[in-house]
Design a protein around this motif. Structure first.
Motif, PDB file in Angstrom:
ATOM      1  N   GLY A  11       0.793  -1.225   0.000  1.00  0.00           N
ATOM      2  CA  GLY A  11       0.000   0.000   0.000  1.00  0.00           C
ATOM      3  C   GLY A  11       0.817   1.263   0.000  1.00  0.00           C
ATOM      4  O   GLY A  11       0.618   2.161  -0.804  1.00  0.00           O
ATOM      5  N   CYS A  12       1.741   1.367   0.928  1.00  0.00           N
ATOM      6  CA  CYS A  12       2.681   2.478   1.004  1.00  0.00           C
ATOM      7  C   CYS A  12       2.011   3.830   1.241  1.00  0.00           C
ATOM      8  O   CYS A  12       2.521   4.868   0.826  1.00  0.00           O
ATOM      9  N   VAL A  13       0.848   3.852   1.891  1.00  0.00           N
ATOM     10  CA  VAL A  13       0.142   5.088   2.204  1.00  0.00           C
ATOM     11  C   VAL A  13       0.193   5.251   3.722  1.00  0.00           C
ATOM     12  O   VAL A  13      -0.273   4.388   4.461  1.00  0.00           O
ATOM     13  N   ASN A  89       5.296  20.325   6.420  1.00  0.00           N
ATOM     14  CA  ASN A  89       5.842  19.584   5.265  1.00  0.00           C
ATOM     15  C   ASN A  89       7.154  18.857   5.559  1.00  0.00           C
ATOM     16  O   ASN A  89       7.838  18.421   4.637  1.00  0.00           O
ATOM     17  N   ARG A  90       7.516  18.740   6.816  1.00  0.00           N
ATOM     18  CA  ARG A  90       8.695  17.955   7.178  1.00  0.00           C
ATOM     19  C   ARG A  90       8.270  16.501   7.328  1.00  0.00           C
ATOM     20  O   ARG A  90       7.140  16.210   7.703  1.00  0.00           O
ATOM     21  N   THR A  91       9.179  15.590   7.047  1.00  0.00           N
ATOM     22  CA  THR A  91       8.824  14.174   7.008  1.00  0.00           C
ATOM     23  C   THR A  91       9.857  13.307   7.716  1.00  0.00           C
ATOM     24  O   THR A  91      10.919  13.786   8.129  1.00  0.00           O
ATOM     25  N   LEU A  92       9.546  12.038   7.779  1.00  0.00           N
ATOM     26  CA  LEU A  92      10.490  11.052   8.314  1.00  0.00           C
ATOM     27  C   LEU A  92      11.817  11.091   7.563  1.00  0.00           C
ATOM     28  O   LEU A  92      12.873  10.852   8.143  1.00  0.00           O
ATOM     29  N   PHE A  93      11.763  11.409   6.269  1.00  0.00           N
ATOM     30  CA  PHE A  93      12.986  11.480   5.469  1.00  0.00           C
ATOM     31  C   PHE A  93      13.907  12.591   5.982  1.00  0.00           C
ATOM     32  O   PHE A  93      15.120  12.434   6.012  1.00  0.00           O
ATOM     33  N   ASP A  94      13.317  13.725   6.376  1.00  0.00           N
ATOM     34  CA  ASP A  94      14.114  14.827   6.927  1.00  0.00           C
ATOM     35  C   ASP A  94      14.768  14.402   8.241  1.00  0.00           C
ATOM     36  O   ASP A  94      15.941  14.684   8.482  1.00  0.00           O
ATOM     37  N   LEU A 126      14.035   4.140   4.256  1.00  0.00           N
ATOM     38  CA  LEU A 126      14.025   5.586   4.057  1.00  0.00           C
ATOM     39  C   LEU A 126      15.174   6.106   3.200  1.00  0.00           C
ATOM     40  O   LEU A 126      15.313   7.315   3.034  1.00  0.00           O
ATOM     41  N   GLY A 127      15.981   5.218   2.666  1.00  0.00           N
ATOM     42  CA  GLY A 127      17.115   5.637   1.843  1.00  0.00           C
ATOM     43  C   GLY A 127      16.663   6.221   0.518  1.00  0.00           C
ATOM     44  O   GLY A 127      15.505   6.108   0.113  1.00  0.00           O
ATOM     45  N   GLU A 128      17.578   6.846  -0.164  1.00  0.00           N
ATOM     46  CA  GLU A 128      17.289   7.507  -1.448  1.00  0.00           C
ATOM     47  C   GLU A 128      16.563   6.593  -2.428  1.00  0.00           C
ATOM     48  O   GLU A 128      15.650   7.017  -3.123  1.00  0.00           O
ATOM     49  N   ASP A 129      16.956   5.331  -2.477  1.00  0.00           N
ATOM     50  CA  ASP A 129      16.343   4.396  -3.428  1.00  0.00           C
ATOM     51  C   ASP A 129      14.889   4.085  -3.099  1.00  0.00           C
ATOM     52  O   ASP A 129      14.147   3.601  -3.947  1.00  0.00           O
ATOM     53  N   ASN A 130      14.463   4.340  -1.863  1.00  0.00           N
ATOM     54  CA  ASN A 130      13.115   3.976  -1.437  1.00  0.00           C
ATOM     55  C   ASN A 130      12.159   5.157  -1.282  1.00  0.00           C
ATOM     56  O   ASN A 130      10.994   4.968  -0.984  1.00  0.00           O
ATOM     57  N   ARG A 131      12.620   6.343  -1.515  1.00  0.00           N
ATOM     58  CA  ARG A 131      11.769   7.522  -1.282  1.00  0.00           C
ATOM     59  C   ARG A 131      10.581   7.602  -2.217  1.00  0.00           C
ATOM     60  O   ARG A 131       9.537   8.094  -1.838  1.00  0.00           O
ATOM     61  N   LEU A 132      10.720   7.135  -3.411  1.00  0.00           N
ATOM     62  CA  LEU A 132       9.608   7.199  -4.369  1.00  0.00           C
ATOM     63  C   LEU A 132       8.915   5.867  -4.571  1.00  0.00           C
ATOM     64  O   LEU A 132       7.824   5.817  -5.120  1.00  0.00           O
ATOM     65  N   SER A 133       9.534   4.792  -4.146  1.00  0.00           N
ATOM     66  CA  SER A 133       8.943   3.482  -4.405  1.00  0.00           C
ATOM     67  C   SER A 133       8.705   2.651  -3.143  1.00  0.00           C
ATOM     68  O   SER A 133       8.079   1.612  -3.209  1.00  0.00           O
ATOM     69  N   GLY A 134       9.179   3.118  -1.999  1.00  0.00           N
ATOM     70  CA  GLY A 134       9.106   2.300  -0.792  1.00  0.00           C
ATOM     71  C   GLY A 134       7.839   2.473   0.011  1.00  0.00           C
ATOM     72  O   GLY A 134       6.884   3.120  -0.400  1.00  0.00           O
ATOM     73  N   ARG A 135       7.854   1.895   1.168  1.00  0.00           N
ATOM     74  CA  ARG A 135       6.707   1.852   2.077  1.00  0.00           C
ATOM     75  C   ARG A 135       6.219   3.238   2.488  1.00  0.00           C
ATOM     76  O   ARG A 135       5.055   3.404   2.830  1.00  0.00           O
ATOM     77  N   PHE A 136       7.061   4.242   2.452  1.00  0.00           N
ATOM     78  CA  PHE A 136       6.681   5.592   2.870  1.00  0.00           C
ATOM     79  C   PHE A 136       6.590   6.551   1.680  1.00  0.00           C
ATOM     80  O   PHE A 136       6.971   7.704   1.769  1.00  0.00           O
ATOM     81  N   LYS A 137       6.044   6.079   0.567  1.00  0.00           N
ATOM     82  CA  LYS A 137       6.039   6.925  -0.625  1.00  0.00           C
ATOM     83  C   LYS A 137       4.818   7.830  -0.740  1.00  0.00           C
ATOM     84  O   LYS A 137       4.880   8.864  -1.390  1.00  0.00           O
TER      85      LYS A 137
END
Length: 173
Positions: A11-13, A89-94, A126-137
């Motif tokens: 799902g990744c939502v 607009n800050r996120t887990l990635f930040d 949460l790495g760069e490779d997973n930001r657009l396709s991973g569980r937290f996208k």
């Protein structure tokens, strides 16, 4: 208007707890910083995994230190709700970027090894490779949840038994 949250691997939502929201209700607002901080730390500790947290002395310090440094660095003060807008607009990635760079006053070799383990565990989520396709996208905003007539929490368990689900997935659900 329906909002579906599904942090499962298909799902990744998700709702991101990093941003601190004011409700306008003083009784609720007094706890909002602590709730955002606590939920953010909780997600990171879950992603790091209990084995690392139990076996590595620095692991929890690294997670909590990174989260604390993030809020301090952007100027979000626990006691001044006017500063909470800085979390918008800050996120887990930040926050992950702060965890990667967290360092105590006198780091030793054990700390450096533990930080490497913590970052490695988080990188898969949460790495760069997973930001657009991973569980937290797909981040869902608080406003869309607030305005929804129905919020569904899907746990991505259809057709799966507890034995086939990763421990991290179970904890996130």
């Amino acid at each position: 208007n329906v909002v579906m949250l599904d942090i499962g691997d298909s799902g990744c939502v998700y709702f991101d707890p990093v941003e601190i929201h004011r409700t306008g209700n003083p009784k609720l607002d007094k706890d909002m910083f602590a709730l955002s901080y606590s939920f953010t730390v909780g997600i990171f500790k879950t992603l790091v995994g209990q084995k690392i947290l139990d076996r590595r002395d620095w692991a929890e310090v690294i997670v909590k230190g990174g989260v604390t440094d993030f809020y301090q660095d952007i100027g979000a003060d626990r006691f001044d709700s006017k500063t909470w807008i800085k979390t918008k607009n800050r996120t887990l990635f930040d926050v992950f970027d702060y965890i990667k760079n967290f360092e105590p006053d006198n780091p030793n070799e054990e700390f450096k090894a533990d930080r490497e383990l913590v970052v490695s565990a988080l990188e898969g989520y949460l790495g760069e490779d997973n930001r657009l396709s991973g569980r937290f996208k797909k981040r869902v905003s608080i406003d869309s949840i607030k305005d929804a007539k129905l919020v569904i929490n899907s746990f991505g368990m259809k057709g799966r038994s507890e034995q086939t689900v990763d421990a991290v997935d179970m904890a996130l659900m």
